[in-house]
Design a protein around this motif. Structure first.
Motif, PDB file in Angstrom:
ATOM      1  N   PHE A 167      56.081  52.950  31.101  1.00 46.99           N
ATOM      2  CA  PHE A 167      54.974  51.873  31.059  1.00 46.99           C
ATOM      3  C   PHE A 167      54.011  51.963  31.997  1.00 46.99           C
ATOM      4  O   PHE A 167      54.407  52.285  33.258  1.00 46.99           O
ATOM      5  N   VAL A 168      52.855  51.218  31.788  1.00 49.05           N
ATOM      6  CA  VAL A 168      51.932  50.955  32.810  1.00 49.05           C
ATOM      7  C   VAL A 168      51.521  49.471  33.055  1.00 49.05           C
ATOM      8  O   VAL A 168      51.138  49.072  32.104  1.00 49.05           O
ATOM      9  N   ILE A 169      51.802  49.138  34.352  1.00 48.31           N
ATOM     10  CA  ILE A 169      51.498  47.840  34.420  1.00 48.31           C
ATOM     11  C   ILE A 169      50.105  47.748  35.325  1.00 48.31           C
ATOM     12  O   ILE A 169      49.868  48.421  36.314  1.00 48.31           O
ATOM     13  N   TYR A 170      49.094  47.012  34.789  1.00 45.91           N
ATOM     14  CA  TYR A 170      47.684  46.679  35.468  1.00 45.91           C
ATOM     15  C   TYR A 170      47.897  45.428  36.203  1.00 45.91           C
ATOM     16  O   TYR A 170      48.278  44.386  35.780  1.00 45.91           O
ATOM     17  N   VAL A 171      47.608  45.516  37.368  1.00 47.99           N
ATOM     18  CA  VAL A 171      47.444  44.397  38.374  1.00 47.99           C
ATOM     19  C   VAL A 171      46.105  43.844  38.629  1.00 47.99           C
ATOM     20  O   VAL A 171      45.356  44.696  39.233  1.00 47.99           O
ATOM     21  N   ASP A 172      46.030  42.645  38.256  1.00 45.30           N
ATOM     22  CA  ASP A 172      44.714  42.340  38.376  1.00 45.30           C
ATOM     23  C   ASP A 172      44.679  40.893  39.287  1.00 45.30           C
ATOM     24  O   ASP A 172      45.447  40.043  39.370  1.00 45.30           O
ATOM     25  N   SER A 173      43.890  41.015  40.466  1.00 49.48           N
ATOM     26  CA  SER A 173      43.800  40.088  41.677  1.00 49.48           C
ATOM     27  C   SER A 173      42.825  39.185  41.325  1.00 49.48           C
ATOM     28  O   SER A 173      42.541  38.122  41.925  1.00 49.48           O
ATOM     29  N   LYS A 174      42.267  39.163  40.075  1.00 45.14           N
ATOM     30  CA  LYS A 174      41.301  38.211  39.722  1.00 45.14           C
ATOM     31  C   LYS A 174      40.029  38.077  40.748  1.00 45.14           C
ATOM     32  O   LYS A 174      39.338  36.964  40.914  1.00 45.14           O
ATOM     33  N   TYR A 175      39.643  39.197  41.265  1.00 47.79           N
ATOM     34  CA  TYR A 175      38.759  39.046  42.555  1.00 47.79           C
ATOM     35  C   TYR A 175      37.237  39.411  41.655  1.00 47.79           C
ATOM     36  O   TYR A 175      37.077  40.203  40.917  1.00 47.79           O
ATOM     37  N   GLN A 176      36.218  38.374  42.151  1.00 50.02           N
ATOM     38  CA  GLN A 176      34.982  38.583  41.753  1.00 50.02           C
ATOM     39  C   GLN A 176      34.077  38.288  42.792  1.00 50.02           C
ATOM     40  O   GLN A 176      34.286  37.604  43.748  1.00 50.02           O
ATOM     41  N   ILE A 177      32.958  39.092  42.653  1.00 48.47           N
ATOM     42  CA  ILE A 177      31.928  38.839  43.751  1.00 48.47           C
ATOM     43  C   ILE A 177      30.867  37.447  43.469  1.00 48.47           C
ATOM     44  O   ILE A 177      30.272  37.704  42.150  1.00 48.47           O
ATOM     45  N   ASP A 178      30.643  36.907  44.180  1.00 50.31           N
ATOM     46  CA  ASP A 178      29.843  35.746  43.985  1.00 50.31           C
ATOM     47  C   ASP A 178      28.682  35.993  44.839  1.00 50.31           C
ATOM     48  O   ASP A 178      28.406  35.949  45.985  1.00 50.31           O
ATOM     49  N   PRO A 179      27.327  36.509  44.300  1.00 51.05           N
ATOM     50  CA  PRO A 179      26.179  36.704  44.668  1.00 51.05           C
ATOM     51  C   PRO A 179      25.718  35.744  45.583  1.00 51.05           C
ATOM     52  O   PRO A 179      24.690  35.914  46.486  1.00 51.05           O
ATOM     53  N   THR A 180      25.966  34.279  45.487  1.00 52.42           N
ATOM     54  CA  THR A 180      25.272  33.440  46.069  1.00 52.42           C
ATOM     55  C   THR A 180      26.002  33.220  47.585  1.00 52.42           C
ATOM     56  O   THR A 180      25.497  32.620  48.376  1.00 52.42           O
ATOM     57  N   LEU A 181      27.202  33.788  47.587  1.00 54.81           N
ATOM     58  CA  LEU A 181      27.955  33.899  48.881  1.00 54.81           C
ATOM     59  C   LEU A 181      27.548  34.925  49.894  1.00 54.81           C
ATOM     60  O   LEU A 181      27.113  36.027  49.520  1.00 54.81           O
ATOM     61  N   THR A 182      27.111  34.513  51.312  1.00 54.48           N
ATOM     62  CA  THR A 182      27.063  35.659  52.355  1.00 54.48           C
ATOM     63  C   THR A 182      28.366  36.161  52.677  1.00 54.48           C
ATOM     64  O   THR A 182      28.258  37.526  52.620  1.00 54.48           O
ATOM     65  N   TYR A 183      29.057  35.541  52.730  1.00 51.23           N
ATOM     66  CA  TYR A 183      30.651  35.949  52.990  1.00 51.23           C
ATOM     67  C   TYR A 183      31.491  36.022  51.869  1.00 51.23           C
ATOM     68  O   TYR A 183      31.887  34.949  51.553  1.00 51.23           O
ATOM     69  N   GLN A 184      32.104  37.261  51.591  1.00 54.18           N
ATOM     70  CA  GLN A 184      32.722  37.307  50.164  1.00 54.18           C
ATOM     71  C   GLN A 184      34.224  37.004  50.550  1.00 54.18           C
ATOM     72  O   GLN A 184      34.645  37.136  51.532  1.00 54.18           O
ATOM     73  N   ASN A 185      34.963  36.591  49.404  1.00 53.73           N
ATOM     74  CA  ASN A 185      36.465  36.428  49.607  1.00 53.73           C
ATOM     75  C   ASN A 185      37.058  37.734  49.661  1.00 53.73           C
ATOM     76  O   ASN A 185      36.507  38.733  49.041  1.00 53.73           O
ATOM     77  N   THR A 186      38.456  37.943  50.357  1.00 53.89           N
ATOM     78  CA  THR A 186      38.945  39.049  50.577  1.00 53.89           C
ATOM     79  C   THR A 186      39.613  39.526  49.224  1.00 53.89           C
ATOM     80  O   THR A 186      40.113  38.740  48.383  1.00 53.89           O
ATOM     81  N   ASP A 187      39.511  40.923  48.949  1.00 49.63           N
ATOM     82  CA  ASP A 187      39.901  41.602  47.587  1.00 49.63           C
ATOM     83  C   ASP A 187      41.266  41.998  48.025  1.00 49.63           C
ATOM     84  O   ASP A 187      41.753  42.713  48.877  1.00 49.63           O
ATOM     85  N   ARG A 188      42.441  41.036  47.151  1.00 50.54           N
ATOM     86  CA  ARG A 188      43.897  41.347  47.539  1.00 50.54           C
ATOM     87  C   ARG A 188      44.468  42.259  46.772  1.00 50.54           C
ATOM     88  O   ARG A 188      45.739  42.526  46.570  1.00 50.54           O
TER      89      ARG A 188
END
Length: 465
Positions: free
Chosen positions: A112-133
């Motif tokens: 079986f294959v498990i997909y891990v989703d960190s729910k990371y999205q790029i916000d174009p309005t922000l200068t400093y993006q959140n860390t991709d986990r």
């Protein structure tokens, strides 16, 4: 008389007979060689004792030999212990490994294959993006799956295998960071075992979710695809056969090494012996060796002497020169040391019944010559040869005493006696006298040439042995 000087073949039996006749000289020569070899060894060992430098070298060599001897024994014993441990480990593996229970022609594979989703999205309005986990999440799950924690949890809940080393053979994981996925793969002998291991794996991942969530952050784990199928694995078949064969190979290796160890244990341990008694023992040992070698050397010497000799050796040599052997007289041998052995040699290799029956031999020779003389219409047998006069006269007188119809007369050695030609003036046919191993072939040829020049014919020869 014409001679065809072709090569004569070597008479091996006669050569052996002539060599054995010299057994007394061979033994004496062997004793001399043995004493010389033994004395040389005795002196060299004594010199070691008297020289501190040589004594130190000898002790060093002894220590080297002793260390080698002991090291060989330890190596063989260690090798046997290792082979036995390997055999036990191999047998344990064969008994417990799930791989060995799988039918290579019907191997079950599940994944079986498990997909891990960190729910990371790029916000174009922000200068400093959140860390991709995502990378941290994949690393955390991979550490849990392969670090031993999951394996221990599964072992506590299954009877398919009972040790981590066997579980890792059937359950494996691979991480694909590009797709943020983890693939779990399991093999087994049947579908039920494979499903049990995979279900326990999923349960472990679900149980671990809260810990990783609280440590790293919000995310989801989703099973994208599952599969279950059977396949043929010829590589596994080869592997299983090799594991089974290994038990037999270890048994053979243990047996062979045990034989080496047994042979090693039979070998005497090197001893440190220095002193007069050691020198004496070495002298005796080499004396025995020298005696055996001396017998061989002396026998070879007489064999070479026989081959290299240019004398008439056998009847074939006389016949080769065109002279038939009419009679044979064996010299009397007065040997007091083991005379029966001499008689055995005569009977076995020489074909002589009893050389000491001189009267019988003279009568036989006289009768043989008388028959030849009668055939050639001669009344007297005239003999010439290169034997000592005293010996020849004794033979001629004894043949005359045989009382045959003919008389015998010795005319002398035509090569050394100037009066011999005159004594042969009335004779037209003569008889040669020669000694095997003494009369040289060149002298035979010279006598034949002279007699032919004087108009004399050689009837044959009386051979003395």
């Amino acid at each position: 008389m014409d001679y065809e000087m072709d090569e004569q073949s070597l008479n091996i039996k006669d050569m052996l007979y002539r060599v054995l006749l010299q057994w007394r000289r061979i033994i004496v020569g062997a004793i001399i060689i043995a004493l010389l070899v033994g004395l040389f060894r005795f002196v060299t060992t004594i010199m070691v004792i008297l020289d501190p430098e040589k004594l130190a070298d000898a002790e060093e060599q002894y220590q080297i030999l002793l260390n080698d001897y002991e090291a060989t024994g330890e190596r063989l014993k260690t090798q046997i212990d290792n082979l036995r441990d390997n055999s036990r480990n191999q047998q344990e593996y064969n008994d417990k490994s799930a791989i060995m229970d799988i039918d290579p022609m019907n191997k079950w594979v599940g994944s079986f294959v498990i997909y891990v989703d960190s729910k990371y999205q790029i916000d174009p309005t922000l200068t400093y993006q959140n860390t991709d986990r995502t990378t941290r999440l994949l690393t955390a799950y991979a550490g849990y799956l392969t670090g031993g924690e999951l394996y221990n949890e599964i072992l506590a809940q299954t009877t398919v295998v009972d040790e981590i080393r066997f579980l890792t053979e059937i359950l494996s994981f691979s991480v694909d960071s590009g797709s943020s996925s983890i693939t779990a793969r399991c093999i087994g002998k049947n579908e039920a075992d494979v499903r049990e291991i995979l279900d326990l794996t999923k349960t472990g991942i679900n149980n671990k979710y809260d810990t990783i969530y609280s440590t790293i952050g919000d995310h989801t784990c989703e099973v994208l695809m599952e599969s279950m199928y059977t396949t043929i694995d010829l590589d596994m078949d080869t592997r299983q056969k090799a594991n089974l064969q290994a038990i037999g190979d270890y048994a053979i290796a243990i047996g062979e090494t045990n034989e080496e160890l047994t042979e090693w244990s039979k070998e005497p341990e090197p001893k440190q012996e220095y002193g007069v008694w050691y020198s004496v023992k070495q002298g005796i040992k080499f004396t025995i060796f020298g005696g055996a070698a001396g017998i061989f050397v002396m026998a070879i010497y007489y064999a070479i002497k026989y081959v290299a000799s240019s004398t008439a050796k056998t009847d074939d040599d006389w016949v080769f020169l065109g002279i038939p052997v009419l009679a044979r007289i064996y010299e009397k041998r007065n040997n007091k040391l083991l005379p029966k052995f001499d008689k055995w040699i005569d009977r076995t290799l020489g074909g002589i019944t009893d050389r000491n029956e001189q009267t019988l031999q003279y009568h036989l020779a006289a009768n043989n010559l008388s028959a030849v003389l009668k055939e050639n219409e001669l009344t007297e047998g005239v003999l010439v040869g290169d034997l000592p006069v005293e010996q020849t006269m004794e033979i001629v007188n004894n043949m005359n005493e045989a009382g045959t119809a003919h008389t015998f007369r010795y005319a002398g050695d035509i090569l050394t006696d100037p009066e011999a030609a005159q004594k042969l003036s009335e004779a037209t046919e003569v008889i040669l006298m020669g000694h095997n191993s003494v009369t040289r072939t060149e002298n035979i040829q010279k006598m034949s040439t002279l007699l032919k020049a004087w108009g004399k014919e050689i009837i044959g020869v009386v051979v003395v042995e």
